[in-house]
Design an enzyme around this catalytic site. Structure first.
Site: not given
Length: 421
Positions: A90, A144, A164, A194, A244
């Site tokens: 990440r 995700n 989500c 998102h 987002y």
């Protein structure tokens, strides 16, 4: 009822366990299995999970294992919350895109594509093993990028629903602002994972009064601060975009911000170290306050609600999920995965009708759907050219020089996770 959590060693898991304990009348779990290859983390999380159940008087059994096949054997539902490559991957997803002047984020843009390429093959392997263990088991995906992962699962014929926490977060915040109970607040939530907008806020159900105009008029500043977009923009749009959308509506501003502060991955990694130390304390028998800063607010409530509805034991009649479009948004293919309100029951979710979407939002949804199709193709078949095509199609990238440079960086940073590289 047996539920299995793949990625059970996550620091998120005590939030989920707390929900199972509190909401046991909605979802009566008899056996909860936490599966994770990281035995050290699993021992700490599993110990706290058992103490949470004991404190709240839950009689269910909690099992921890690194054996995936044993963990999913006989499970009625399997929740996926894994992170291939961990926080180290990440960290890269959030940094190398910035070198090209693009948003570095773990679920969208180039970083989101990297995560999809690492994740889809692993999730599909897990899903096949779930299907062999129990063909009727439901897979609930919280991993995700949820839209792409859920699309991969559904395309392969699995009984899967994507989840989500953005929608339930809005529901709870709007309820507080409106002095209403969360159960009274029904969102007209539409888009892709998102990439969603609240186009209506109805009290009492899908046919209730739409109070979104009043919400924006009376609480616009608070809502704007929450999504980190200017109040005048929300007034002009007449809807509430998810947080987002800031990556799209304020891309350059976000890039400048991200270049001047530590990555979210670094913050989360430090938080996880502290949380795991807390989890090792045998006196701790509830989720610590620090966990609220980890993310995933209300995840447990959403997961319990969805699992209960899918397994026939209750749950809310309408829930926001990621599922097949099937004509709901007529400008998208039927096999696209959208995030909308749906009626959820034992046979799965059925999207509620959605009013015609404003072209301002429709165009972006269509563009990102095309990107997701190319991203899934790259995840399933591999190849540098497929990665390039997906990056070129993404509206946060869209220039061939950026796409070329990002392709090079994506492959270089993820080679160990890409069988074709």
């Amino acid at each position: 009822m047996k539920l299995t959590v793949v990625g059970g060693g996550s620091t998120y898991t005590p939030e989920l366990v707390d929900g199972f304990a509190r909401l046991r009348d909605t979802l009566p779990v008899e056996e909860l299995v936490l599966v994770d290859p990281a035995a050290d983390r699993l021992e700490l999380v599993g110990g706290l999970a058992r103490r949470i159940f004991a404190r709240q008087g839950h009689t269910g059994r909690i099992v921890t294992t690194s054996d995936l096949d044993a963990g999913v054997d006989g499970a009625d539902a399997v929740l996926l919350q894994l992170r291939v490559g961990g926080q180290a991957a990440r960290e890269k997803d959030e940094t190398w895109p910035l070198e090209c002047g693009c948003v570095g984020q773990e679920t969208t843009g180039a970083g989101g594509l990297a995560k999809a390429l690492r994740t889809v093959p692993v999730v599909l392997d897990i899903a096949e093993r779930v299907r062999r263990a129990n063909p009727r088991a439901w897979i609930i995906d919280f991993t995700n990028p949820v839209g792409i992962v859920t699309r991969a699962l559904l395309r392969a014929g699995h009984r899967a629903v994507g989840l989500c926490n953005v929608a339930i977060g809005f529901q709870r915040k709007f309820a507080a602002l409106l002095d209403a109970s969360p159960a009274e607040v029904h969102l007209a939530h539409v888009g892709l994972n998102h990439l969603t907008w609240e186009t209506g806020v109805r009290l009492g159900g899908p046919d209730g009064e739409d109070v979104l105009p009043r919400l924006l008029a009376e609480h616009g500043e608070a809502v704007a601060a929450d999504v980190r977009l200017p109040r005048p923009l929300l007034d002009r749009l007449g809807v509430v975009p998810s947080y987002y959308l800031r990556y799209y509506y304020a891309h350059d501003e976000v890039v400048r911000e991200l270049r001047t502060k530590p990555s979210r991955a670094a913050e989360v990694a430090a938080m996880e170290r502290e949380l795991l130390e807390m989890y090792g304390d045998p006196a701790l028998d509830e989720k610590p306050a620090l966990l609220a800063r980890r993310g995933g607010a209300f995840y447990s409530e959403a997961a319990v609600d969805l699992a209960a509805a899918l397994l026939g034991g209750g749950g809310s009649p309408y829930q926001v999920v990621n599922t097949l479009n099937r004509g709901t948004l007529p400008f998208l293919p039927d096999d696209a995965v959208i995030e909308v309100q749906a009626a959820v029951g034992p046979e799965g979710p059925v999207p509620l009708p959605v009013p015609a979407l404003d072209p301002l939002f429709q165009g972006l949804v269509a563009n990102v759907t095309a990107y997701e199709d190319l991203a899934l193709d790259a995840a399933l078949r591999g190849g540098r050219d497929r990665v390039f095509r997906a990056l070129l199609a993404h509206p946060l990238i869209g220039q061939y020089e950026y796409a070329e440079a990002l392709t090079d960086r994506l492959v270089a940073h993820n080679r160990e996770h890409l069988a074709w590289a």
